[in-house]
Design an enzyme around this catalytic site. Structure first.
Site, PDB file in Angstrom:
ATOM      1  N   SER A 143      38.383  41.730  31.035  1.00 17.47           N
ATOM      2  CA  SER A 143      39.214  41.083  30.017  1.00 17.47           C
ATOM      3  C   SER A 143      38.371  40.370  28.967  1.00 17.47           C
ATOM      4  O   SER A 143      38.888  40.027  27.904  1.00 17.47           O
ATOM      5  CB  SER A 143      40.166  40.080  30.680  1.00 17.47           C
ATOM      6  OG  SER A 143      39.440  39.086  31.372  1.00 17.47           O
ATOM      7  N   GLY A 194      39.951  45.928  34.882  1.00 19.29           N
ATOM      8  CA  GLY A 194      40.328  44.525  34.801  1.00 19.29           C
ATOM      9  C   GLY A 194      39.424  43.721  33.878  1.00 19.29           C
ATOM     10  O   GLY A 194      39.608  42.515  33.751  1.00 19.29           O
ATOM     11  N   HIS A 218      29.477  40.387  32.011  1.00 15.84           N
ATOM     12  CA  HIS A 218      29.347  39.256  32.935  1.00 15.84           C
ATOM     13  C   HIS A 218      29.376  39.766  34.358  1.00 15.84           C
ATOM     14  O   HIS A 218      30.192  40.602  34.720  1.00 15.84           O
ATOM     15  CB  HIS A 218      30.450  38.217  32.710  1.00 15.84           C
ATOM     16  CG  HIS A 218      31.830  38.808  32.617  1.00 15.84           C
ATOM     17  ND1 HIS A 218      32.290  39.455  31.488  1.00 15.84           N
ATOM     18  CD2 HIS A 218      32.830  38.864  33.516  1.00 15.84           C
ATOM     19  CE1 HIS A 218      33.520  39.871  31.700  1.00 15.84           C
ATOM     20  NE2 HIS A 218      33.870  39.538  32.931  1.00 15.84           N
ATOM     21  N   LEU A 219      28.455  39.235  35.143  1.00 15.04           N
ATOM     22  CA  LEU A 219      28.369  39.579  36.557  1.00 15.04           C
ATOM     23  C   LEU A 219      29.101  38.503  37.340  1.00 15.04           C
ATOM     24  O   LEU A 219      28.772  37.316  37.235  1.00 15.04           O
ATOM     25  CB  LEU A 219      26.893  39.634  36.969  1.00 15.04           C
ATOM     26  CG  LEU A 219      26.580  40.121  38.374  1.00 15.04           C
ATOM     27  CD1 LEU A 219      26.937  41.599  38.522  1.00 15.04           C
ATOM     28  CD2 LEU A 219      25.106  39.909  38.705  1.00 15.04           C
ATOM     29  N   HIS A 220      30.128  38.919  38.101  1.00 22.37           N
ATOM     30  CA  HIS A 220      30.814  37.967  38.976  1.00 22.37           C
ATOM     31  C   HIS A 220      29.994  37.806  40.256  1.00 22.37           C
ATOM     32  O   HIS A 220      29.597  38.818  40.867  1.00 22.37           O
ATOM     33  CB  HIS A 220      32.193  38.514  39.393  1.00 22.37           C
ATOM     34  CG  HIS A 220      33.188  38.660  38.292  1.00 22.37           C
ATOM     35  ND1 HIS A 220      34.214  37.766  38.079  1.00 22.37           N
ATOM     36  CD2 HIS A 220      33.346  39.616  37.337  1.00 22.37           C
ATOM     37  CE1 HIS A 220      34.966  38.163  37.055  1.00 22.37           C
ATOM     38  NE2 HIS A 220      34.461  39.287  36.585  1.00 22.37           N
ATOM     39  N   ASN A 274      33.047  44.266  36.209  1.00 25.95           N
ATOM     40  CA  ASN A 274      34.216  45.022  35.776  1.00 25.95           C
ATOM     41  C   ASN A 274      33.847  45.717  34.471  1.00 25.95           C
ATOM     42  O   ASN A 274      33.287  45.086  33.566  1.00 25.95           O
ATOM     43  CB  ASN A 274      35.418  44.089  35.585  1.00 25.95           C
ATOM     44  CG  ASN A 274      35.962  43.580  36.906  1.00 25.95           C
ATOM     45  OD1 ASN A 274      35.929  44.289  37.911  1.00 25.95           O
ATOM     46  ND2 ASN A 274      36.444  42.352  36.924  1.00 25.95           N
TER      47      ASN A 274
END
Ligand code: AMP
Length: 113
Positions: free
Chosen positions: A94, A92, A99-101, A86
């Protein structure tokens, strides 16, 4: 960076469920999982997001994907997962430490919301 949630997680000042760690990357379970597997992979060195990346960040950006693929193999979710960045508040994002989801373990729809 002193006031960054994910820097504090990397440093162990805030607890997390660690999944993987090496000298460059730290990975941990997302506290609010959106799928059976939902892991966050962060570079240990603070940087805000893809929109702030410079050419020198190419290696760590690619490396995060390779670590995600390794975890995906280990979790047995290679039949379908997503790696997602993101980028910026409208996406989105936040937490402003890149950071990689890694999200998988269920069927997914397209397009994402
Ligand atoms: P994003 O919306 O892309 O910035 O993602 C931030 C993610 O961090 C969300 O999926 C949150 O559930 C997750 N998150 C926030 N605080 C924590 C925490 N203390 N430990 C683990 N995951 C967290």
């Amino acid at each position: 960076m002193t006031d960054c949630l994910f820097c504090k997680i990397v440093e162990g000042k805030i607890p997390s469920k660690k999944v993987y760690e090496d000298d460059k990357v730290f990975a941990f379970e997302d506290v609010n999982p959106q799928a059976p597997t939902h892991i966050l992979l962060v570079p240990k060195r603070h940087f805000e997001g893809l929109n702030k990346a410079v050419p020198e960040d190419a290696e760590i950006l690619g490396y995060l994907q390779l670590v995600a693929a390794k975890i995906g193999r280990e979790r047995g979710i290679e039949d379908g997962y997503r790696t997602v960045l993101n980028v910026g508040p409208r996406s989105g994002q936040s937490v402003f430490h890149l950071h990689l989801h890694l999200i998988g373990g269920r069927d997914m729809t397209w397009p994402p919301g």
